[in-house]
Design a protein around this motif. Sequence first.
Motif, short mmCIF file in Angstrom:
data_model
loop_
_atom_site.label_atom_id
_atom_site.label_comp_id
_atom_site.label_asym_id
_atom_site.label_seq_id
_atom_site.Cartn_x
_atom_site.Cartn_y
_atom_site.Cartn_z
N ARG A 1 0.85 -1.12 0.00
CA ARG A 1 -0.03 -0.11 0.03
C ARG A 1 0.85 1.22 0.07
O ARG A 1 0.63 2.21 -0.73
CB ARG A 1 -0.82 -0.05 1.38
N GLU A 2 1.79 1.31 0.65
CA GLU A 2 2.85 2.51 0.97
C GLU A 2 3.35 2.81 -0.55
O GLU A 2 3.48 4.08 -0.85
CB GLU A 2 4.07 2.20 1.76
N VAL A 3 3.62 1.75 -1.32
CA VAL A 3 4.31 2.06 -2.43
C VAL A 3 3.21 2.61 -3.38
O VAL A 3 3.57 3.72 -4.41
CB VAL A 3 5.25 0.68 -3.06
N LEU A 4 2.10 1.94 -3.51
CA LEU A 4 0.90 2.27 -4.32
C LEU A 4 0.62 3.66 -3.98
O LEU A 4 0.19 4.56 -4.95
CB LEU A 4 -0.32 1.29 -4.06
N GLU A 5 0.48 4.22 -2.91
CA GLU A 5 0.14 5.57 -2.35
C GLU A 5 1.05 6.41 -2.87
O GLU A 5 0.95 7.78 -3.19
CB GLU A 5 -0.06 5.71 -0.80
N ARG A 6 2.31 6.23 -2.67
CA ARG A 6 3.45 6.84 -2.93
C ARG A 6 3.68 7.34 -4.64
O ARG A 6 3.97 8.36 -5.06
CB ARG A 6 4.89 6.34 -2.48
N ALA A 7 3.12 6.25 -5.24
CA ALA A 7 3.10 6.43 -6.69
C ALA A 7 1.78 7.22 -7.11
O ALA A 7 1.80 7.73 -8.28
CB ALA A 7 2.94 4.94 -7.43
N GLY A 8 0.90 7.51 -6.30
CA GLY A 8 -0.43 8.62 -6.55
C GLY A 8 -1.53 7.69 -7.01
O GLY A 8 -2.31 8.17 -7.51
N GLY A 9 -1.49 6.23 -6.92
CA GLY A 9 -2.50 5.44 -7.36
C GLY A 9 -2.91 5.32 -8.92
O GLY A 9 -2.13 5.81 -9.71
N PHE A 10 -4.11 4.96 -9.23
CA PHE A 10 -4.38 4.94 -10.63
C PHE A 10 -4.82 6.17 -11.14
O PHE A 10 -5.45 7.05 -10.47
CB PHE A 10 -5.50 3.98 -10.68
N ASP A 11 -4.66 6.68 -12.51
CA ASP A 11 -4.90 7.83 -13.17
C ASP A 11 -6.40 7.66 -13.89
O ASP A 11 -6.43 6.94 -14.53
CB ASP A 11 -3.95 8.12 -14.27
N ALA A 12 -7.19 8.33 -13.14
CA ALA A 12 -8.66 8.11 -13.53
C ALA A 12 -8.79 8.72 -14.82
O ALA A 12 -10.10 8.34 -15.44
CB ALA A 12 -9.60 8.67 -12.58
N THR A 13 -8.20 9.50 -15.24
CA THR A 13 -8.48 10.02 -16.68
C THR A 13 -8.19 9.09 -17.67
O THR A 13 -8.52 9.39 -18.83
CB THR A 13 -7.50 11.29 -16.94
N PHE A 14 -7.68 8.08 -17.55
CA PHE A 14 -7.78 6.72 -18.46
C PHE A 14 -8.97 6.09 -18.71
O PHE A 14 -9.09 5.05 -19.53
CB PHE A 14 -6.54 5.81 -18.14
N SER A 15 -9.91 6.67 -18.11
CA SER A 15 -11.36 5.78 -18.21
C SER A 15 -11.73 5.75 -19.68
O SER A 15 -11.55 7.06 -20.22
CB SER A 15 -12.37 6.56 -17.07
N GLY A 16 -12.36 4.73 -20.18
CA GLY A 16 -12.69 4.67 -21.42
C GLY A 16 -11.93 4.20 -22.45
O GLY A 16 -12.27 3.59 -23.33
N HIS A 17 -10.61 4.09 -21.93
CA HIS A 17 -9.37 3.58 -22.98
C HIS A 17 -8.82 2.40 -22.40
O HIS A 17 -8.16 1.73 -23.00
CB HIS A 17 -8.60 4.67 -23.26
N GLY A 18 -8.67 2.39 -20.79
CA GLY A 18 -7.89 1.11 -20.26
C GLY A 18 -6.49 1.70 -20.41
O GLY A 18 -6.02 2.76 -20.51
N ARG A 19 -5.66 0.66 -19.86
CA ARG A 19 -4.31 0.76 -19.72
C ARG A 19 -3.74 1.68 -18.63
O ARG A 19 -2.66 1.89 -18.43
CB ARG A 19 -3.64 1.15 -21.11
N GLU A 20 -4.81 1.99 -17.67
CA GLU A 20 -4.37 2.75 -16.70
C GLU A 20 -3.52 1.75 -15.72
O GLU A 20 -2.61 2.56 -14.86
CB GLU A 20 -5.48 3.00 -15.62
#
Length: 257
Positions: free
Chosen positions: A171-190
């Motif tokens: 979790r610490e690494v995932l949060e430090r990376a900033g999580g998933f970029d929700a602007t990729f919605s509709g195209h995938g590859r997030e």
Amino acid sequence: MGVQAGTVKRADAGRQVAPTPVISVVMPVFNEQSHLDDQLDALSAQDIKGPWKVVISDNGSTDATRDLVLARRPSFPVPLRLVDSSACRGAAHARNAGILAARAPLIAFCDGDDVVSRAWLSSALLGLADHDVVGGPLRRLVEPFDPHSARLPYTSIADDSIMTCSVALRREVLERAGGFDATFSGHGREDHELSVRLWKMGARFGHEEAMEAHYRLEPNQWTFTRKIYLSAIADTRVWKRHPDVVPGRQSRGVRDP
């Protein structure tokens, strides 16, 4: 973009507090009524020891997905939480909402239309003892279900790129990376875009052979072609955002001159 770490509110004094889970499974869903029972059955049969939980992040289902989850909750062997993530459409937003609702220091992701193996979570824990991100092999999901169906020619983690149908992270690494970029919605590859950020920050990627999942392929040529087309569009966005990384060669540390 991403996940904002927050504090977890504790129960009122005098109320019994459930033990903090070792690992939380986050599963985004959208209209998965016809498939979700199989994945929940697979999760309920996990051979993991210690407290864990499942967070299902519903992205605005219009079928009976929510009712199915609520009906399964009383008899589920571990806490089964339903989160409403319908405010923004897309799997990336749904996963971020699920991360915020999870309490564990380790997060595993799977999808509602696939089926994980019995050793999926215990293998994830084993891999995360030495790595920040871990995945494993994929088999083709067939009906009727065959636990020994053909393996697919790719895994959920390869060349330092992850597939969120079967992956676990600290979790610490995932949060430090900033999580998933929700602007990729509709195209995938997030998940691929997150992989690049994880690789850039030095995350340790690992493969666990027993962390196996049965992956549902596209049902027909049209949906398969459409997915490839949208993924190609998303890949160009990833490359434009990270021009210093040669696409597909992150693990070799090769960069543009």
